[in-house]
Design a protein around this motif. Structure first.
Motif, PDB file in Angstrom:
ATOM      1  N   PRO A   1      71.842  31.684 -15.529  1.00 22.11           N
ATOM      2  CA  PRO A   1      70.809  30.821 -14.955  1.00 22.11           C
ATOM      3  C   PRO A   1      70.649  30.941 -13.446  1.00 22.11           C
ATOM      4  N   ASP A   2      71.560  31.666 -12.769  1.00 22.69           N
ATOM      5  CA  ASP A   2      71.445  31.788 -11.314  1.00 22.69           C
ATOM      6  C   ASP A   2      71.961  33.156 -10.894  1.00 22.69           C
ATOM      7  N   ASP A   3      72.121  33.349  -9.572  1.00 11.32           N
ATOM      8  CA  ASP A   3      72.494  34.676  -9.083  1.00 11.32           C
ATOM      9  C   ASP A   3      73.998  34.915  -9.065  1.00 11.32           C
ATOM     10  N   CYS A   4      74.795  33.950  -9.543  1.00 12.83           N
ATOM     11  CA  CYS A   4      76.250  34.112  -9.665  1.00 12.83           C
ATOM     12  C   CYS A   4      76.851  34.651  -8.370  1.00 12.83           C
ATOM     13  N   TYR A   5      76.531  33.965  -7.253  1.00 10.72           N
ATOM     14  CA  TYR A   5      77.083  34.320  -5.942  1.00 10.72           C
ATOM     15  C   TYR A   5      76.785  35.765  -5.553  1.00 10.72           C
ATOM     16  N   GLY A   6      75.610  36.235  -5.921  1.00  8.69           N
ATOM     17  CA  GLY A   6      75.202  37.575  -5.526  1.00  8.69           C
ATOM     18  C   GLY A   6      75.494  38.651  -6.551  1.00  8.69           C
ATOM     19  N   VAL A   7      76.341  38.354  -7.552  1.00  5.82           N
ATOM     20  CA  VAL A   7      76.674  39.369  -8.548  1.00  5.82           C
ATOM     21  C   VAL A   7      75.428  39.785  -9.325  1.00  5.82           C
ATOM     22  N   ALA A   8      74.535  38.830  -9.588  1.00  5.16           N
ATOM     23  CA  ALA A   8      73.333  39.149 -10.357  1.00  5.16           C
ATOM     24  C   ALA A   8      72.448  40.148  -9.625  1.00  5.16           C
ATOM     25  N   TRP A   9      72.461  40.111  -8.296  1.00  7.66           N
ATOM     26  CA  TRP A   9      71.669  41.098  -7.553  1.00  7.66           C
ATOM     27  C   TRP A   9      72.252  42.495  -7.739  1.00  7.66           C
ATOM     28  N   THR A  10      73.582  42.602  -7.775  1.00  2.00           N
ATOM     29  CA  THR A  10      74.210  43.894  -8.058  1.00  2.00           C
ATOM     30  C   THR A  10      73.813  44.376  -9.444  1.00  2.00           C
ATOM     31  N   LEU A  11      73.799  43.458 -10.401  1.00  2.00           N
ATOM     32  CA  LEU A  11      73.391  43.785 -11.763  1.00  2.00           C
ATOM     33  C   LEU A  11      71.929  44.227 -11.795  1.00  2.00           C
ATOM     34  N   LEU A  12      71.073  43.502 -11.103  1.00  2.00           N
ATOM     35  CA  LEU A  12      69.649  43.827 -11.083  1.00  2.00           C
ATOM     36  C   LEU A  12      69.409  45.222 -10.504  1.00  2.00           C
ATOM     37  N   HIS A  13      70.058  45.516  -9.382  1.00  2.00           N
ATOM     38  CA  HIS A  13      69.871  46.826  -8.755  1.00  2.00           C
ATOM     39  C   HIS A  13      70.413  47.946  -9.645  1.00  2.00           C
ATOM     40  N   LEU A  14      71.489  47.664 -10.381  1.00  2.00           N
ATOM     41  CA  LEU A  14      72.028  48.662 -11.302  1.00  2.00           C
ATOM     42  C   LEU A  14      71.015  48.960 -12.401  1.00  2.00           C
ATOM     43  N   ILE A  15      70.407  47.930 -12.962  1.00  2.00           N
ATOM     44  CA  ILE A  15      69.409  48.121 -14.016  1.00  2.00           C
ATOM     45  C   ILE A  15      68.234  48.943 -13.501  1.00  2.00           C
ATOM     46  N   GLU A  16      67.859  48.722 -12.255  1.00  2.00           N
ATOM     47  CA  GLU A  16      66.688  49.403 -11.703  1.00  2.00           C
ATOM     48  C   GLU A  16      66.946  50.872 -11.377  1.00  2.00           C
ATOM     49  N   THR A  17      68.194  51.346 -11.580  1.00  2.00           N
ATOM     50  CA  THR A  17      68.435  52.788 -11.457  1.00  2.00           C
ATOM     51  C   THR A  17      68.052  53.522 -12.729  1.00  2.00           C
ATOM     52  N   GLY A  18      67.713  52.790 -13.784  1.00  2.00           N
ATOM     53  CA  GLY A  18      67.341  53.410 -15.050  1.00  2.00           C
ATOM     54  C   GLY A  18      66.044  54.189 -14.946  1.00  2.00           C
ATOM     55  N   PRO A  19      65.713  54.954 -15.991  1.00  2.00           N
ATOM     56  CA  PRO A  19      64.545  55.835 -15.940  1.00  2.00           C
ATOM     57  C   PRO A  19      63.214  55.101 -16.001  1.00  2.00           C
ATOM     58  N   GLY A  20      63.215  53.828 -16.332  1.00  2.00           N
ATOM     59  CA  GLY A  20      61.969  53.077 -16.424  1.00  2.00           C
ATOM     60  C   GLY A  20      61.257  53.363 -17.736  1.00  2.00           C
ATOM     61  N   PRO A  21      60.425  52.462 -18.209  1.00  2.00           N
ATOM     62  CA  PRO A  21      60.184  51.175 -17.565  1.00  2.00           C
ATOM     63  C   PRO A  21      61.386  50.241 -17.666  1.00  2.00           C
ATOM     64  N   VAL A  22      61.430  49.273 -16.794  1.00  2.00           N
ATOM     65  CA  VAL A  22      62.530  48.316 -16.811  1.00  2.00           C
ATOM     66  C   VAL A  22      62.400  47.426 -18.039  1.00  2.00           C
ATOM     67  N   PRO A  23      63.467  46.699 -18.396  1.00  2.00           N
ATOM     68  CA  PRO A  23      63.394  45.848 -19.589  1.00  2.00           C
ATOM     69  C   PRO A  23      62.221  44.869 -19.528  1.00  2.00           C
TER      70      PRO A  23
END
Length: 356
Positions: free
Chosen positions: A302-324
């Motif tokens: 439900p939140d950014d988990c002290y910034g960890v979610a941003w690390t997760l988000l940026h990791l997902i965005e390294t994928g070939p696309g389209p994003v989920p």
């Protein structure tokens, strides 16, 4: 010849794909630009030499300007761990980064000592000091220098980026009379840990256990030009033998910041657990596959988990696309659902408030 804007994209992509060779980063970048509709036509991946020359032509100024323009605190009012009684919690801290092993980098940044071989490290190292938002880990000011540069000297150049409404945390390496005075003059509140040998005379004792004191410049031998501070002392269970931890703050009224709350400098976060989760994400090979991106997208809370979610988000965005695919947020959607929608939203998704 590579367009300047593409070279900027390339440098940013190198941060996302730090384990990849130049040519592979360029290939992944153009695939991403093509998917986003920002690249048309055929293009051959340039050689490493061509990319190096393009980076040299670009120079550092465009990237410096980009950082100054877009890097800001990003926490919203709902971001967990980002606020203390209406104050945005930020911190100053330093580290070192390896630089490319080139003669120019060696001459400018230098190498720290080593116990092996020729007694020097394998790579030149950059000294980096940043101001970062604690709730999101977003860096909004940074200074670099040779590995021999003092963190405190670099930190002094960052103080003008502080603003009223911020609460700046700092470890015992940073406090000093002039630095404290300069930082406090920005209007930000300060909460800094001090070393055990700093003399802090009790001027007034408060009911919450904190007390009023003063700090002085080392040159003020007569101790006549002091700065008022409030001192909070506490011990950590299981580590009583190390002695009390001492914090000094500009918040002189205990009613605005009780000692017990200020002592909770982890801001309700388990730093060891946060570091463990970040390391788990950083251990995942980049770029991720489309299947991995879909699986990782299910990890958002439900939140950014002290910034960890941003690390997760940026990791997902390294994928070939389209994003989920993300469904349009409903009336009860949490903050991160809205964040994902703003970045990955599919306008054709039904308005059912769910995320896939």
């Amino acid at each position: 010849m590579l367009p300047a804007r593409v070279v900027v994209y390339f440098v940013l992509a190198m941060c996302l794909f730090s384990g990849q060779a130049y040519e592979e980063v360029a290939r992944l970048l153009t695939e991403g630009l093509a998917w986003a509709g920002r690249w048309r036509g055929r293009w051959e991946v340039p050689s490493t030499g061509a990319i190096s020359r393009a980076r040299a032509r670009l120079g550092p100024e465009p990237l410096r300007a980009l950082f100054a323009r877009v890097c800001r605190p990003v926490a919203t009012a709902e971001t967990v761990g980002a606020w203390y009684r209406g104050r945005r919690v930020v911190a100053v801290d330093g580290t070192t980064l390896d630089a490319a092993d080139t003669p120019d980098n060696d001459a400018f940044f230098g190498r720290p000592g080593s116990g092996r071989g020729d007694k020097k490290s394998a790579f030149p190292q950059v000294r980096l000091v940043v101001l970062a938002e604690c709730g999101t880990h977003a860096v909004f000011a940074a200074a670099t220098g040779p590995c021999t540069a003092a963190e405190t000297v670099l930190a002094d150049t960052l103080l003008p980026h502080l603003q009223p409404g911020m609460l700046l945390l700092a470890d015992p390496n940073f406090p000093g009379y002039d630095r404290w005075k300069t930082a406090a003059a920005t209007g930000a509140d300060l909460l800094w840990r001090v070393k055990s040998d700093v003399v802090l005379v009790v001027r007034e004792q408060y009911q919450d256990g904190s007390y009023l004191s003063e700090i002085y410049a080392a040159r003020d031998k007569r101790r006549v030009h002091g700065q008022l501070v409030r001192v909070v002392e506490y011990t950590v269970a299981g580590h009583e033998e190390t002695g009390p931890i001492r914090l000094i703050t500009t918040i002189l009224d205990p009613g605005q910041a009780p000692a017990a709350e200020l002592a909770a400098t982890d801001w309700d976060a388990d730093e060891d657990e946060i570091d463990r989760r970040v390391k788990q994400l950083e251990a995942i090979s980049r770029p991720v596959t489309a299947e991995e991106a879909q699986a990782l997208a299910s990890c958002f809370g439900p939140d950014d988990c002290y910034g960890v979610a941003w690390t997760l988000l940026h990791l997902i965005e390294t994928g070939p696309g389209p994003v989920p695919v993300v469904q349009r947020p409903g009336p009860n959607a949490d903050e991160w659902h809205h964040t994902l929608w703003s970045r990955w939203g599919n306008p054709e998704s039904p308005d059912d408030g769910s995320a896939s």
